[in-house]
Scaffold this active site. Structure first.
Site, PDB file in Angstrom:
ATOM      1  N   LYS A  30     -10.033  -0.556  10.868  1.00 21.13           N
ATOM      2  CA  LYS A  30     -10.268  -1.722  10.012  1.00 21.13           C
ATOM      3  C   LYS A  30     -10.622  -2.960  10.850  1.00 21.13           C
ATOM      4  O   LYS A  30     -10.884  -4.026  10.312  1.00 21.13           O
ATOM      5  CB  LYS A  30      -9.024  -2.017   9.166  1.00 21.13           C
ATOM      6  CG  LYS A  30      -8.731  -0.938   8.117  1.00 21.13           C
ATOM      7  CD  LYS A  30      -7.662  -1.396   7.173  1.00 21.13           C
ATOM      8  CE  LYS A  30      -6.971  -0.283   6.449  1.00 21.13           C
ATOM      9  NZ  LYS A  30      -7.761   0.347   5.388  1.00 21.13           N
ATOM     10  N   ASP A  51       3.441  -4.369   7.964  1.00 21.12           N
ATOM     11  CA  ASP A  51       2.212  -3.589   7.837  1.00 21.12           C
ATOM     12  C   ASP A  51       1.045  -4.550   8.079  1.00 21.12           C
ATOM     13  O   ASP A  51       0.717  -5.370   7.229  1.00 21.12           O
ATOM     14  CB  ASP A  51       2.163  -2.975   6.432  1.00 21.12           C
ATOM     15  CG  ASP A  51       0.840  -2.298   6.130  1.00 21.12           C
ATOM     16  OD1 ASP A  51      -0.132  -2.468   6.898  1.00 21.12           O
ATOM     17  OD2 ASP A  51       0.757  -1.609   5.093  1.00 21.12           O
ATOM     18  N   GLN A  82      -4.171  -5.029   7.046  1.00 22.65           N
ATOM     19  CA  GLN A  82      -5.170  -5.966   6.499  1.00 22.65           C
ATOM     20  C   GLN A  82      -5.091  -7.348   7.140  1.00 22.65           C
ATOM     21  O   GLN A  82      -5.808  -8.264   6.717  1.00 22.65           O
ATOM     22  CB  GLN A  82      -4.984  -6.109   4.982  1.00 22.65           C
ATOM     23  CG  GLN A  82      -5.188  -4.836   4.195  1.00 22.65           C
ATOM     24  CD  GLN A  82      -6.630  -4.333   4.209  1.00 22.65           C
ATOM     25  OE1 GLN A  82      -7.551  -5.021   4.658  1.00 22.65           O
ATOM     26  NE2 GLN A  82      -6.831  -3.122   3.732  1.00 22.65           N
ATOM     27  N   HIS A 125       0.878  -1.185   0.000  1.00 30.07           N
ATOM     28  CA  HIS A 125       0.000   0.000   0.000  1.00 30.07           C
ATOM     29  C   HIS A 125       0.915   1.235   0.000  1.00 30.07           C
ATOM     30  O   HIS A 125       2.039   1.172   0.499  1.00 30.07           O
ATOM     31  CB  HIS A 125      -0.840  -0.052   1.281  1.00 30.07           C
ATOM     32  CG  HIS A 125      -1.861   1.026   1.426  1.00 30.07           C
ATOM     33  ND1 HIS A 125      -1.551   2.292   1.868  1.00 30.07           N
ATOM     34  CD2 HIS A 125      -3.196   1.026   1.208  1.00 30.07           C
ATOM     35  CE1 HIS A 125      -2.663   3.019   1.921  1.00 30.07           C
ATOM     36  NE2 HIS A 125      -3.668   2.279   1.524  1.00 30.07           N
ATOM     37  N   CYS A 149      -4.860   2.496  -3.505  1.00 30.56           N
ATOM     38  CA  CYS A 149      -3.590   2.993  -2.952  1.00 30.56           C
ATOM     39  C   CYS A 149      -2.472   1.981  -3.149  1.00 30.56           C
ATOM     40  O   CYS A 149      -1.607   1.828  -2.272  1.00 30.56           O
ATOM     41  CB  CYS A 149      -3.725   3.379  -1.473  1.00 30.56           C
ATOM     42  SG  CYS A 149      -4.940   4.649  -1.171  1.00 30.56           S
TER      43      CYS A 149
HETATM   44  N1  7TS Z   1      -1.534  -0.709   4.659  1.00 30.86           N
HETATM   45  C1  7TS Z   1      -2.442  -1.445   4.021  1.00 30.86           C
HETATM   46  C2  7TS Z   1      -2.081  -2.838   3.577  1.00 30.86           C
HETATM   47  C3  7TS Z   1      -3.724  -0.944   3.811  1.00 30.86           C
HETATM   48  O1  7TS Z   1      -4.629  -1.712   3.185  1.00 30.86           O
HETATM   49  C4  7TS Z   1      -4.047   0.365   4.263  1.00 30.86           C
HETATM   50  C5  7TS Z   1      -5.384   0.979   4.015  1.00 30.86           C
HETATM   51  C6  7TS Z   1      -3.053   1.086   4.930  1.00 30.86           C
HETATM   52  C7  7TS Z   1      -1.814   0.522   5.099  1.00 30.86           C
HETATM   53  C8  7TS Z   1      -3.302   2.451   5.470  1.00 30.86           C
HETATM   54  O2  7TS Z   1      -4.143   2.392   6.556  1.00 30.86           O
HETATM   55  P1  7TS Z   1      -4.637   3.735   7.289  1.00 30.86           P
HETATM   56  O3  7TS Z   1      -5.626   3.254   8.269  1.00 30.86           O
HETATM   57  O4  7TS Z   1      -3.439   4.352   7.925  1.00 30.86           O
HETATM   58  O5  7TS Z   1      -5.234   4.601   6.224  1.00 30.86           O
HETATM   59  N2  7TS Z   1      -6.064   0.437   2.940  1.00 30.86           N
HETATM   60  C9  7TS Z   1      -7.199   0.904   2.364  1.00 30.86           C
HETATM   61  C10 7TS Z   1      -7.827   0.206   1.332  1.00 30.86           C
HETATM   62  O6  7TS Z   1      -7.424  -0.838   0.858  1.00 30.86           O
HETATM   63  N3  7TS Z   1      -8.917   0.897   0.965  1.00 30.86           N
HETATM   64  O7  7TS Z   1      -9.000   2.005   1.726  1.00 30.86           O
HETATM   65  C11 7TS Z   1      -7.935   2.010   2.603  1.00 30.86           C
END
Ligand code: 7TS
Length: 420
Positions: free
Chosen positions: A228, A202, A205, A128, A368
């Protein structure tokens, strides 16, 4: 074999999520955008309401009753995250606003302090942007070089190449937000440690869907987002090994992160407060603690089993369409609960707009993960992502909606590239 969620449990779970029982465009809502953010159970909403209604106060500084209660509840939430991740101690669990902030914290502190020109930062093609951009920034500032672990045709990591002696940091996702691939973190951590590198995982997910044990995984840093995993937005965690955290310079400067400030300098507070400058997201931290309670009460094993079953079912039913290409591993046991796909030459945005009219929420775009899409020869995909409250009946409705999409747009089959 974990026991499955039965229909009664599933019904009870769905009742815990008030947002699910509504109609959208006159159709019952089907929420398949869980990889973007999950919905929240009543108890998470209630505990945040309770904080603001009954004991709203700042933490770690007041001597009055409300401040003491707020501090107690906030630190209790940290303890819950410590147990959830099997971290060594509360000092190793830092509250952040989410995965993005957690990764940036490590990039701006550990990486800037430790990397020099020619050192290698090893990432993968499936990251991501949150696990790419901070390393581009660090590379530009330090002269370190970005390398990538290649992908196999099945959308897994090709770990045949040994890591280089120059590799100083491995930054890898636990589960891909597009391919769904669950990566073998223990194996990657061992390979990283053999060449003396540090590994950051990371977990955005993965932590919502599979039991995470940071010690068993052998990772040095683990980042996750509360929103999430049934928790509020603005909540998250960075786990770090204590020795690394102790040696790192602070990230943001301000209140809370200091022990003493003099006219000409300062000394840092102890862990984890050294990395928690300013007033934190208190209600959100407490909410995340309750979200973790909820996940553990249902059981991560059961949740994983349920999602695997829904994913396998969705993939099998999507195979009824010759125009659909699914990306990532074929075997649902190798993937988390999401399916990114294309349907012939139908643009994913048209797909998402049409499905929305049917009450079905999915995400379309590059998610992303632009370098990954480019690598797959794509500009965008559609993605259905599942969670513990989704059902096979919802998948059936989704399949019927896909039939309508096909009829409306008249999909033409295209090449299969790295999908199947
Ligand atoms: N890493 C991964 C693998 C992700 O899927 C996401 C967010 C992030 C980092 C960033 O997370 P945040 O909470 O700091 O924003 N992914 C997604 C997605 O797949 N659709 O919307 C956000």
């Amino acid at each position: 074999m974990q026991p499955l969620l039965d229909d009664v449990e599933l019904g009870e779970i769905r009742d815990d999520f008030p947002i699910l029982s509504q109609t959208v465009h006159g159709k019952p809502l089907i929420y398949f955008d869980n990889a973007a953010t999950s919905q929240k159970p009543r108890i998470v909403i209630a505990v945040m309401n309770d904080y603001y209604t009954r004991y709203n106060a700042n933490v770690h500084r007041g001597i009055h009753a409300l401040a003491e209660r707020a501090t107690r509840e906030y630190e209790l939430a940290r303890q819950k995250l410590v147990r959830f991740l099997n971290a060594e101690s509360p000092e190793t669990v830092i509250f952040t606003r989410g995965t993005t902030e957690s990764i940036n914290l490590v990039a701006q502190t550990w990486a800037r302090a430790n990397l020099k020109p020619g050192d290698e930062i090893l990432i993968t093609w499936m990251e991501h942007h949150s696990n790419i951009i901070p390393w581009y920034q660090v590379a530009a500032a330090t002269g370190a070089v970005i390398k990538r672990i290649p992908l196999t045709a099945d959308g897994t990591l090709d770990l045949n190449q040994p890591f280089s002696e120059r590799t100083k940091l491995v930054a890898v996702t636990h589960a891909s937000n597009v391919l769904g691939t669950i990566n073998p973190i223990r194996q990657i951590a061992d390979a990283a440690h053999r060449v003396g590198a540090v590994i950051l995982v990371d977990g955005a997910q993965a932590a919502p869907h599979i039991a995470v044990d940071v010690q068993a995984l052998g990772c040095d840093f683990y980042a996750l987002s509360g929103h999430k995993m049934l928790g509020p937005t603005g909540s998250g965690v960075l786990y770090g090994k204590r020795a690394l955290l102790e040696a790192m310079p602070p990230f943001l400067g301000g209140g809370e992160m200091i022990r003493e400030v003099r006219a000409d300098g300062f000394t840092c507070n102890d862990l984890p407060y050294k990395f928690e400058a300013g007033t934190p997201a208190i209600a959100e931290g407490i909410g995340l603690g309750v979200a973790v309670d909820y996940l553990q009460q249902v059981g991560l094993g059961k949740i994983r089993q349920h999602e695997q079953e829904i994913t396998a079912y969705a993939m099998a039913r999507m195979a009824e369409f010759p125009e659909i290409v699914i990306y990532g591993p074929r075997d649902a046991s190798q993937r988390s609960g999401l399916v990114a796909f294309t349907m012939g030459d139908i643009h994913p945005h048209d797909m998402a707009t049409f499905l929305d009219e049917e009450g079905i929420a999915i995400r379309a775009g590059h998610h992303c993960a632009q370098p990954l899409h480019k690598h797959l020869g794509l500009s965008a995909t559609s993605r259905a992502s599942f969670y513990l409250y989704n059902t096979k009946t919802e998948v059936d409705t989704f399949i019927e909606a896909l039939r309508k999409v096909k009829k409306f747009f008249g999909a033409c089959p295209t090449g299969r590239q790295m999908g199947f």
